[in-house]
Design a protein around this motif. Structure first.
Motif: not given
Length: 191
Positions: A1-6, A172-179
């Motif tokens: 995940m890039d900075k903008n997505q983050h 959103s939490l899934i994206a953070l947890k995958v990261k």
């Protein structure tokens, strides 16, 4: 995940948290309505006031029953708008006695799987059916049968809104947890 997505993910989570914290303030008017209801009930007041034309939710009069309905409606709205914030802030109920001895990696994997296979499908189901539920209530002109509140669709609209917020928080939490899972893997490979 890039900075903008983050940054986007964090912005979405901050919006959900802000909505939840703001909705929690509904507790104050709920408590005031309970107090008013108790006082008016003790005074045996049924109809508080009337007016000429209909007002949204109340119709043409304010009654003790509408005060009672308003308490429950505000409580339902508060509940629907605060659930997503509890998920974001990890303040929801968990089975911690099972998780407490797990590694951070296992906890993250279980969270991702739980969100993907249980949380998201359930939220999609409730949002989809909640919209239909709300539209049917609107088309029927559903309201109280006992001098309570009218326009019941307004309350029912918060079901898909609330679960939509939970869905947004879950994605959103899934994206953070995958990261986070990728970070944990990298940390383990560096050791």
């Amino acid at each position: 995940m890039d900075k903008n997505q983050h940054n986007f993910v964090h912005t979405m989570l901050n919006v959900v948290t802000w909505i939840s914290r703001s909705a929690a303030w509904l507790l104050i008017p709920i408590l005031l309505l309970v107090l008013i209801g108790v006082i008016l009930s003790s005074a045996k007041v049924g109809i508080i006031t009337r007016w000429e034309s209909d007002i949204f939710l109340f119709g043409s009069k304010l009654t003790l029953a509408s005060i009672g309905d308003l308490q429950w409606h505000l409580f339902g709205i508060m509940l629907m708008l605060t659930l997503a914030g509890a998920l974001v802030e990890d303040a929801h109920v968990r089975v911690d006695f099972l998780r407490q001895h797990m590694s951070e990696r296992k906890k993250t994997i279980i969270d991702i799987l739980g969100h993907v296979f249980f949380l998201l499908p359930f939220c999609v189901f409730v949002v989809y059916n909640g919209i239909d539920f709300t539209l049917r209530s609107f088309s029927m002109g559903e309201g109280s049968n006992y001098d309570g509140l009218y326009n019941r669709f307004f309350l029912k609209a918060f079901i898909p809104i609330g679960f939509g917020l939970i869905l947004l928080a879950g994605v959103s939490l899934i994206a953070l947890k995958v990261k986070r899972l990728m970070t944990i893997k990298e940390e383990n490979q560096d050791d």
